[in-house]
Write a protein that holds these residues in place. Structure first.
Motif, PDB file in Angstrom:
ATOM      1  N   VAL A 514       0.842  -1.202   0.000  1.00  0.00           N
ATOM      2  CA  VAL A 514       0.000   0.000   0.000  1.00  0.00           C
ATOM      3  C   VAL A 514       0.877   1.251   0.000  1.00  0.00           C
ATOM      4  CG1 VAL A 514      -1.596   1.370   1.421  1.00  0.00           C
ATOM      5  CG2 VAL A 514      -2.036  -1.067   1.046  1.00  0.00           C
ATOM      6  N   LYS A 515       1.898   1.248   0.843  1.00  0.00           N
ATOM      7  CA  LYS A 515       2.761   2.438   0.941  1.00  0.00           C
ATOM      8  C   LYS A 515       3.608   2.609  -0.329  1.00  0.00           C
ATOM      9  CE  LYS A 515       2.570   3.111   5.825  1.00  0.00           C
ATOM     10  NZ  LYS A 515       3.196   3.700   6.993  1.00  0.00           N
ATOM     11  N   GLU A 516       4.034   1.505  -0.904  1.00  0.00           N
ATOM     12  CA  GLU A 516       4.791   1.566  -2.165  1.00  0.00           C
ATOM     13  C   GLU A 516       3.936   2.186  -3.273  1.00  0.00           C
ATOM     14  OE1 GLU A 516       7.171  -1.400  -5.277  1.00  0.00           O
ATOM     15  OE2 GLU A 516       5.554  -2.182  -4.013  1.00  0.00           O
ATOM     16  N   GLN A 517       2.684   1.722  -3.377  1.00  0.00           N
ATOM     17  CA  GLN A 517       1.770   2.272  -4.387  1.00  0.00           C
ATOM     18  C   GLN A 517       1.541   3.768  -4.168  1.00  0.00           C
ATOM     19  OE1 GLN A 517       0.817   1.269  -7.315  1.00  0.00           O
ATOM     20  NE2 GLN A 517      -1.146   0.230  -7.157  1.00  0.00           N
ATOM     21  N   THR A 518       1.450   4.184  -2.898  1.00  0.00           N
ATOM     22  CA  THR A 518       1.220   5.599  -2.564  1.00  0.00           C
ATOM     23  C   THR A 518       2.429   6.448  -2.941  1.00  0.00           C
ATOM     24  OG1 THR A 518      -0.133   4.843  -0.709  1.00  0.00           O
ATOM     25  CG2 THR A 518       0.487   7.162  -0.711  1.00  0.00           C
ATOM     26  N   LEU A 519       3.624   5.928  -2.678  1.00  0.00           N
ATOM     27  CA  LEU A 519       4.843   6.649  -3.067  1.00  0.00           C
ATOM     28  C   LEU A 519       4.968   6.744  -4.591  1.00  0.00           C
ATOM     29  CD1 LEU A 519       7.323   5.172  -0.429  1.00  0.00           C
ATOM     30  CD2 LEU A 519       6.657   7.580  -0.619  1.00  0.00           C
ATOM     31  N   CYS A 520       4.494   5.723  -5.298  1.00  0.00           N
ATOM     32  CA  CYS A 520       4.507   5.758  -6.767  1.00  0.00           C
ATOM     33  C   CYS A 520       3.567   6.854  -7.292  1.00  0.00           C
ATOM     34  CB  CYS A 520       4.106   4.398  -7.344  1.00  0.00           C
ATOM     35  SG  CYS A 520       5.375   3.133  -7.145  1.00  0.00           S
TER      36      CYS A 520
END
Length: 615
Positions: A514-520
């Motif tokens: 979830v956090k990776e997708q948000t940073l993307c």
């Protein structure tokens, strides 16, 4: 004189006791179902630990009436359960009690009860059966002279029940394991009902994980038996049951799907399921026509289910199914059938075939499948909506020619409404379809999606308790925020709300993905021309990016570095000021550390970013 009086005295006492018990039996015949139920409950309480009362009630004929009530479909489940409990209590009395129960043919009635969907009733029947079979007066072979009922019982108990299946697979009868006995019952010389029910037992045990899918009893015995049941030689009801059981057996196993697809020309054989009823002129027997009509829906439903399972994974199998005579027309017709079960099976079949890139580009477009599918999505029950919306997700992939006409038919409004459903699967499918729709879409479509969803609903989805909904919503945002003009336009109208949502997720207790997708998403915003200023003027966000650059997880570090790279790229206006601000924050020091990382991706990305400062 005392001897003369003794016998009449005993008779008098017995008649009094019997008379005091009679009202329990009389209440079993009351016309009011509630009074009957209460009568059985009172009887249950009266016989506990009281062998005399048990004997009296048996003498008064309670057992046949209890068995009658237990077997009546009009009896409530509670009444049937209480009857089974009382019968079990009677069986706990003397051996004569058990003999009386056996004389009333209690075993078949209890075995039939095991086919009920109600677990409490099944448990009561099993307890009673256990009490009867541990009695020394019960012949051991009695259970096996009601073999078909025992088989049916096993097939029901094992269905979607790993615990029961694991127990059954280790049961031994006269030194032979139960699965081996079932396999013998699959032989062609056995009655068809026995073959089918044995196949269902083995199928349930296989699906529950008690038997491996590559076990010879499944591959060489159960599967071929079920394919045989689909042939023209079998009765229509047998063909229905055979196809539905085979569909369940192979549903999740690629290898079984491949084996089934090449066994006895099954794919072509199933096409015959759609030919009922035969043309009226060919049927002179009115009873035959009535029979065909009755089973026609069931046959189509079974065929669609089996085609769906066969085509779940293999591209070659899907191609064979679609090339079967008039297959796409049959599916399209199935989508508008009056029977909900047939419609659901047709949608499942379509969903299975829609996983094929090739078919989405050809057959699906040639038959304009999206039109009846969109019609199905209007006011359908949830079970149909879930599968239909999953299919729509596939039809909205960027390479699908159906994508454009679906958009023009008002799909955005429909999908946005699905995201508000209380049903989790519908929320996931609604947002998933919108995510696919937004991929490489025109700016107008992206704006229509945002307008249709509303900021409030977007926040609702981003705070959804289900991680699948959250991930698909982030995927939608990422697809919306792609290509610079689109990024800048969307951030100019929705920037404040999107930045707020990003902050909430990065601060929340979410998993790495979830956090990776948000940073993307932040990296995409950083790639905008004017949109990147929303990051540069937000110190809180900048600190979060810095924090994730030094995170213990390499995926999050890499995603954070994409943000930094897009912000400092020196060919873009204002890059010097952005580089200076980030240097003052200590970003360059972190990049130097990362350039020494053992992770090649992190190392390369850090070196590339540092070159922007040197250029």
């Amino acid at each position: 004189m005392a001897c003369v009086l003794e016998a009449p005295l005993r008779m008098s006492v017995l008649s009094e006791v019997t008379a005091s018990s009679r009202h329990y039996v009389d209440r079993l015949f009351d016309l009011d179902p509630q009074k009957v139920l209460q009568g059985v409950i009172d009887m249950k309480n009266a016989v506990i630990g009281n062998n005399k009362q048990k004997a009296n009630l048996i003498v008064l004929g309670a057992v046949p009436r209890l068995l009658y009530l237990l077997q009546q479909e009009t009896s409530s489940t509670e009444l049937r359960t209480e009857c089974a409990v009382v019968l079990g209590s009677l069986a706990m009395g003397t051996e004569n009690n058990v003999k009386s129960l056996l004389d009333c043919h209690i075993i078949p009635a209890l075995l039939q009860g095991l086919l009920s969907p109600d677990l409490k009733f099944i448990e009561a029947c099993l307890r009673c059966l256990r009490t009867i079979f541990i009695s020394p007066v019960t012949p051991e072979d009695l259970l096996y002279t009601v073999r078909m009922q025992a088989l049916k019982c096993f097939s029901v108990l094992a269905f979607e029940n790993p615990q029961v299946s694991m127990t059954l697979v280790n049961v031994s009868v006269d030194g032979e394991l139960l699965p081996q006995i079932f396999v013998k019952m699959l032989q062609r010389d056995k009655p068809i009902e026995m073959q089918l029910t044995s196949a269902k037992c083995l199928t349930s045990m296989c699906r529950a994980g008690a038997i491996r899918t590559d076990d010879s009893c499944i591959v060489l015995k159960t599967l071929p038996c079920l394919v045989r049941m689909c042939s023209k030689e079998r009765l229509l009801e047998e063909r229905v049951e055979g196809a539905e059981t085979l569909a369940y057996l192979i549903e999740t196993d690629v290898e079984l799907q491949r084996i089934a697809s090449i066994t006895d020309h099954l794919i072509v054989m199933l096409a015959d399921y759609f030919k009922y009823p035969s043309s009226v002129s060919a049927i002179t027997d009115i009873k035959r026509l009535d029979h065909d009509l009755k089973h026609a829906h069931e046959l189509r439903q079974a065929a669609f289910k089996l085609y769906a399972s066969l085509g779940a994974n293999d591209e070659d199998i899907r191609k064979k199914i679609i090339e079967t005579e008039n297959m796409m027309d049959r599916i399209v017709n199935g989508l508008s059938e009056s029977s909900i079960k047939v419609r659901l099976a047709a949608v499942r079949c379509l969903h299975s075939l829609s996983r094929s890139v090739q078919q989405l580009r050809t057959s699906f477009q040639d038959h304009a499948v999206w039109k009846p599918l969109m019609k199905v999505l209007q006011n359908a029950p949830n079970e149909i909506l879930i599968v239909a919306s999953s299919t729509l997700c596939n039809l909205l992939l960027e390479f699908s020619p159906s994508k454009e006409p679906i958009l023009e038919s008002g799909a955005i409004e429909l999908l946005c409404s699905l995201t508000q459903s209380e049903n989790l699967a519908l929320r996931v499918n609604g947002i998933w379809a919108l995510m696919n729709m937004a991929f490489q879409a025109e700016q107008k479509i992206k704006s229509d999606i945002l307008r249709g969803l509303s900021t409030e609903q977007l926040f609702q989805l981003l705070s959804d308790s289900d991680v699948n909904v959250l991930m698909k919503t982030l995927g939608l945002l990422r697809n919306l925020l792609s290509t610079r003009p689109h990024i800048d336009h969307i951030m100019s109208t929705h920037g404040k709300q999107i930045m707020q949502a990003v902050t909430l997720i990065l601060e929340g207790e979410h998993n790495i993905e979830v956090k990776e997708q948000t940073l993307c998403i932040l990296a995409n915003i950083a790639d905008g021309t004017t949109a990147k200023e929303l990051i540069m003027t937000n110190d809180d966000i900048l600190q979060k990016i810095k924090y994730y650059m030094s995170h213990s997880n390499a995926k999050l570090q890499l995603a954070a570095m994409f943000c930094i790279s897009n912000l400092i790229w020196n060919e873009e206006e204002g890059s010097q000021e952005r580089q200076d601000k980030l240097r003052d924050m200590g970003i360059v020091d972190i990049l130097h550390k990362l350039s020494q990382s053992s992770d090649p991706n992190l190392c390369d990305k850090a070196k590339t970013a540092l070159q922007q400062y040197l250029a």
